[in-house]
Scaffold this motif. Structure first.
Motif, PDB file in Angstrom:
ATOM      1  N   THR A  96       0.814  -1.216   0.000  1.00  0.00           N
ATOM      2  CA  THR A  96       0.000   0.000   0.000  1.00  0.00           C
ATOM      3  C   THR A  96       0.848   1.266   0.000  1.00  0.00           C
ATOM      4  O   THR A  96       0.326   2.365  -0.087  1.00  0.00           O
ATOM      5  N   LEU A  97       2.158   1.112   0.107  1.00  0.00           N
ATOM      6  CA  LEU A  97       3.054   2.265   0.241  1.00  0.00           C
ATOM      7  C   LEU A  97       4.320   1.956  -0.537  1.00  0.00           C
ATOM      8  O   LEU A  97       5.259   1.393  -0.016  1.00  0.00           O
ATOM      9  N   ARG A  98       4.337   2.280  -1.808  1.00  0.00           N
ATOM     10  CA  ARG A  98       5.455   1.894  -2.661  1.00  0.00           C
ATOM     11  C   ARG A  98       6.310   3.090  -3.054  1.00  0.00           C
ATOM     12  O   ARG A  98       5.873   4.217  -3.008  1.00  0.00           O
ATOM     13  N   GLY A  99       7.537   2.807  -3.491  1.00  0.00           N
ATOM     14  CA  GLY A  99       8.411   3.834  -4.020  1.00  0.00           C
ATOM     15  C   GLY A  99       9.613   4.143  -3.156  1.00  0.00           C
ATOM     16  O   GLY A  99      10.578   4.735  -3.609  1.00  0.00           O
ATOM     17  N   MET A 100       9.564   3.754  -1.871  1.00  0.00           N
ATOM     18  CA  MET A 100      10.682   4.039  -0.975  1.00  0.00           C
ATOM     19  C   MET A 100      11.942   3.293  -1.423  1.00  0.00           C
ATOM     20  O   MET A 100      13.038   3.848  -1.416  1.00  0.00           O
ATOM     21  N   ALA A 101      11.786   2.037  -1.813  1.00  0.00           N
ATOM     22  CA  ALA A 101      12.943   1.224  -2.204  1.00  0.00           C
ATOM     23  C   ALA A 101      13.649   1.820  -3.414  1.00  0.00           C
ATOM     24  O   ALA A 101      14.881   1.841  -3.475  1.00  0.00           O
ATOM     25  N   ALA A 102      12.888   2.328  -4.370  1.00  0.00           N
ATOM     26  CA  ALA A 102      13.491   2.923  -5.557  1.00  0.00           C
ATOM     27  C   ALA A 102      14.323   4.144  -5.188  1.00  0.00           C
ATOM     28  O   ALA A 102      15.442   4.321  -5.688  1.00  0.00           O
ATOM     29  N   GLU A 103      13.800   4.965  -4.304  1.00  0.00           N
ATOM     30  CA  GLU A 103      14.551   6.144  -3.868  1.00  0.00           C
ATOM     31  C   GLU A 103      15.830   5.743  -3.139  1.00  0.00           C
ATOM     32  O   GLU A 103      16.885   6.328  -3.351  1.00  0.00           O
TER      33      GLU A 103
END
Length: 156
Positions: A96-103
């Motif tokens: 439900t909370l994506r995108g942190m790993a890419a950053e």
């Protein structure tokens, strides 16, 4: 701007699991200090990550566990310090909370951390409302990611 309640973000975690509040609302919190393996988790994944750390401790692996929080910008000072002190870095985020790993991956790559041999893995776990079965599956996913990073020939 989107605000989500802590009860939804940290489903399944108790106040004692989350530790004292960080000094700044944008700061990561180191919930447990360990060695060799660091696991940063966001939102609902924090409680599963703490349970995975307990399971890893039974295998004599003591990971550092970081609550990455959900505010932007990410606390790259803490993330970079922890990454430089560990051999393996696992990012755990709920679906439900994506995108942190890419950053985080981009920042670590630009800083040369991946060139230095940092083992990096990304784990997506079920978000809120998954119950005990979903949490058990998330724990297995996190433990499996750590063990496979430590031993790439290990069965998936």
């Amino acid at each position: 701007m989107l605000f989500r309640s802590p009860q939804l973000i940290y489903a399944g975690a108790t106040g004692s699991d989350l530790g004292p509040p960080a000094q700044g609302s944008l700061s990561c919190r180191i919930l447990r200090a360990g060695q060799n393996v660091a696991i940063i988790a966001f939102g609902a994944a924090v409680s599963a990550t703490l349970a995975a750390a307990d399971a890893l401790a039974d295998l004599h692996i003591t990971p550092t566990v970081i609550d990455g929080r959900v505010a932007r910008p990410l606390d790259f000072d803490t993330i970079m310090q922890v990454a430089s002190d560990h051999e393996i870095f696992v990012v755990v985020e709920p679906d439900t909370l994506r995108g942190m790993a890419a950053e985080i991956l981009l920042h670590l790559a630009q800083a040369g951390q991946l060139d230095a041999g940092l083992g990096l893995r990304h784990v997506v776990v079920p978000g809120t409302g998954v119950g005990e079965t979903g949490n058990s599956a998330a724990v297995r996913q996190v433990v499996g990611a750590v063990l496979r990073t430590m031993d790439p020939d290990r069965e998936r």
